[in-house]
Enzyme design. Structure first.
Site, mmCIF file in Angstrom:
data_model
loop_
_atom_site.group_PDB
_atom_site.id
_atom_site.type_symbol
_atom_site.label_atom_id
_atom_site.label_comp_id
_atom_site.label_asym_id
_atom_site.label_seq_id
_atom_site.Cartn_x
_atom_site.Cartn_y
_atom_site.Cartn_z
ATOM 1 N N GLY A 13 5.695 -33.547 47.857
ATOM 2 C CA GLY A 13 4.654 -32.566 47.538
ATOM 3 C C GLY A 13 5.271 -31.262 47.062
ATOM 4 O O GLY A 13 6.252 -30.790 47.620
ATOM 5 N N ASN A 114 13.410 -33.810 54.166
ATOM 6 C CA ASN A 114 14.356 -34.636 54.924
ATOM 7 C C ASN A 114 14.598 -36.007 54.297
ATOM 8 O O ASN A 114 15.734 -36.472 54.221
ATOM 9 C CB ASN A 114 13.856 -34.816 56.362
ATOM 10 C CG ASN A 114 14.148 -33.602 57.237
ATOM 11 O OD1 ASN A 114 15.188 -32.965 57.102
ATOM 12 N ND2 ASN A 114 13.222 -33.278 58.124
ATOM 13 N N ASP A 144 7.017 -27.136 56.092
ATOM 14 C CA ASP A 144 6.998 -27.301 57.550
ATOM 15 C C ASP A 144 8.125 -26.628 58.321
ATOM 16 O O ASP A 144 8.102 -26.617 59.546
ATOM 17 C CB ASP A 144 7.017 -28.798 57.898
ATOM 18 C CG ASP A 144 5.705 -29.476 57.573
ATOM 19 O OD1 ASP A 144 5.703 -30.411 56.761
ATOM 20 O OD2 ASP A 144 4.687 -29.033 58.143
ATOM 21 N N MET A 190 -1.716 -27.207 58.338
ATOM 22 C CA MET A 190 -0.864 -28.387 58.239
ATOM 23 C C MET A 190 0.276 -28.297 59.247
ATOM 24 O O MET A 190 0.526 -27.263 59.856
ATOM 25 C CB MET A 190 -0.315 -28.521 56.824
ATOM 26 C CG MET A 190 -1.399 -28.846 55.832
ATOM 27 S SD MET A 190 -0.791 -29.073 54.162
ATOM 28 C CE MET A 190 -0.337 -30.800 54.211
ATOM 29 N N GLY A 191 0.941 -29.452 59.354
ATOM 30 C CA GLY A 191 2.040 -29.525 60.308
ATOM 31 C C GLY A 191 1.797 -30.730 61.197
ATOM 32 O O GLY A 191 1.291 -30.642 62.296
ATOM 33 N N ARG A 192 2.090 -31.914 60.629
ATOM 34 C CA ARG A 192 1.779 -33.130 61.360
ATOM 35 C C ARG A 192 2.618 -33.273 62.617
ATOM 36 O O ARG A 192 2.178 -33.788 63.642
ATOM 37 C CB ARG A 192 2.009 -34.324 60.427
ATOM 38 C CG ARG A 192 1.228 -35.529 60.798
ATOM 39 C CD ARG A 192 1.103 -36.455 59.608
ATOM 40 N NE ARG A 192 0.334 -35.876 58.522
ATOM 41 C CZ ARG A 192 0.026 -36.534 57.405
ATOM 42 N NH1 ARG A 192 0.450 -37.753 57.236
ATOM 43 N NH2 ARG A 192 -0.676 -35.951 56.458
ATOM 44 N N GLU A 247 -2.852 -29.718 62.409
ATOM 45 C CA GLU A 247 -3.445 -31.035 62.147
ATOM 46 C C GLU A 247 -2.831 -32.098 63.044
ATOM 47 O O GLU A 247 -3.429 -33.136 63.296
ATOM 48 C CB GLU A 247 -3.257 -31.431 60.687
ATOM 49 C CG GLU A 247 -1.810 -31.458 60.226
ATOM 50 C CD GLU A 247 -1.618 -32.073 58.849
ATOM 51 O OE1 GLU A 247 -2.522 -32.780 58.377
ATOM 52 O OE2 GLU A 247 -0.552 -31.839 58.257
#
Lengths: 321, 321
Positions: A13, A114, A144, A190-192, A247
């Protein structure tokens, strides 16, 4: 003997700063013509390398490249195609080396997170095995702030600022009308798996009472009773409550809240659910107006309880509080 | 004989510029001390007038008032309490006059939209009936650009800019990855009855192919077949399609799309539904990846079709397109 070429590819993304990284790569390479020849960029990331769709960035003016510093999107296109292990995807890795060999590419810069760093590492191993000298470098990118072994994550600062500003501005809107309207405001970010973005919302305030009043992290198991008590406390003390929720928040059993709560009426178990569910859930349990909003994942719902027209009741009962 | 006082009240949802209007009122009044005495602001809008909770803005420094020009939220608080007709709400109107009389208020400035302008007018009629000289002035405020008899609507410009910028930036993100990912992007904006905000998204582009490719207005009945054809055409010609949809879009029968489509799986009939439904609907009919997002009402959903891993299939079939 001309200087060897460099191949740059964008991955995953796109962030607010991936093009700034692209500009940095190209501008820096242009300073060392004796060491780096052409700077090629693959079209749509690794897919473009496999398809041998390469863009010669040398055709762009210095001004155009400098303009990338402030350009959103990903200038060369990107994709989420992840090369698997060397055993599973050997043909893909060898194809990359084949394309590099065909274009005298000795520097491969892969701009991603990563997974992309892992791909870059595997590629260097394959190149070594095949006896092709190829310098493989990962250019970090993420929103993130969770890159392994990486201190500064380009992309995080922009989202941290965006989330903090959004938290503050939206909270001011809520505060302006909390006397007779929405009192609980839920902002989903966001931030799974990592709570850095949620934590950045905390930059919005500096003293007791400033929003956000509650931040829900993926790393901290959600405690329903404690959460409701905190919301009630904030509404009681400050007149309203701003909740910032990641999230990726999970319950005590490790299940994502987005999927784990059957009593929550929405059947849409997806990542952008907190912004809708938490407000509705608060509204039912606390008999108060709530609004949910997610400027990043963009999920919102305004829940009002039709039986409690607070503004009119406040006025009709008596003139003074 | 001291100069008479002015009462200022904020009304309805706060916009990006309501505090700029407040600053303008206060700063201008301060220039005419012989004609305007105190500038009082009611706390939380008309509720504050009824409760006689008035703030003396004279206690604020010139610098603090000037700072309002760029302050979000509503500095004095606001509410959505609407006074009804003179017959139904006479007591409320008379209470407002009573408060004005008690504080020697001869100027009443009500900062809101069409409803507030109507209230201001009714108030002037009641004042006249009661023989109390009161100058009632509506100060315009809206994000919808739909105020009656009003050429410039403070609040609209800010949202127009926000929507246009959001459309352009988000579209660049989609375009960056459209080759292997999301191809249809739906942005839902406010505007229950007026399409000005949706139209403002059109400022994002200037030439054929620029987003948005489709704008759906409340004033134009939604045509399902025509819409799908337009989406397919844009994806075919440009590789992706950005749709901007107003929350108030209606079908040919005049029903809000948010409520009118039972075949759309979501049971949540609310204003922020287009951003979720249209993408899912497009995804099913067109077998393509779609994303919905609403930065204003904030409703989004990312729909992917699990049976079509486009990026991997593009790479595994052959190296070249």
């Amino acid at each position: 003997m001309p200087a060897p070429n460099l191949l740059y590819a964008q991955s995953g993304g796109v962030t607010a700063t991936i093009n700034a990284s692209a500009a940095a790569v190209i501008e820096t390479a242009r300073k060392f013509p004796a060491r780096i020849g052409q700077v090629l960029a693959s079209r749509n990331g690794i897919i473009g390398v496999l398809r041998e769709e390469l863009i010669d960035t040398g055709l762009e003016s210095a001004e155009a490249i400098r303009g990338l510093r402030y350009s959103p999107g990903g200038a060369f296109g990107s994709c989420r195609f992840k090369l698997k292990s060397l055993d599973q995807d050997r043909a893909h890795y060898e194809r990359v080396i084949e394309v590099c060999r065909a274009h005298d590419i000795r520097y491969f810069l892969y701009n991603g997170g990563n997974d992309s760093a892992d791909t870059t590492h595997k590629l260097s191993q394959v190149a070594q095995t095949l006896g092709y000298e190829l310098h493989c470098i990962g250019v970090p990118k993420t929103i993130d702030n969770d890159l392994a072994l990486t201190d500064v994550c380009p992309g995080f600062g922009s989202v941290a600022k965006y989330v903090a500003v959004s938290t503050r501005e939206a909270s001011l809107d809520v505060l302006s009308m909390a006397e007779s309207s929405t009192k609980v405001f839920v902002l989903e970010v966001m931030g799974r798996h990592a709570g850095w973005i949620a934590a950045a919302a905390g930059l919005a305030g500096s003293k007791d009472g400033d929003p956000p009043h509650i931040i829900l992290f993926p790393e901290v198991p959600f405690d329903q009773a404690r959460f409701l008590a905190a919301v009630k406390d904030a509404v009681g003390r400050f007149g309203y409550c701003t909740v910032v929720v990641s999230e990726g928040v999970k319950d005590a059993k490790g299940r994502f809240l987005a999927e784990a709560a059957p009593e929550m009426p929405s059947a849409m178990c997806n990542w952008a659910a907190q912004g809708r569910r938490l407000p509705r859930w608060c509204a039912r349990r606390m008999a108060t107006n709530t609004t949910g909003r997610c400027p990043i994942t963009c999920s919102a719902r305004h829940d009002t309880l039709p039986a409690r027209p607070t503004s009119t009741s406040a006025c009709r009962s008596e003139w003074r509080r």
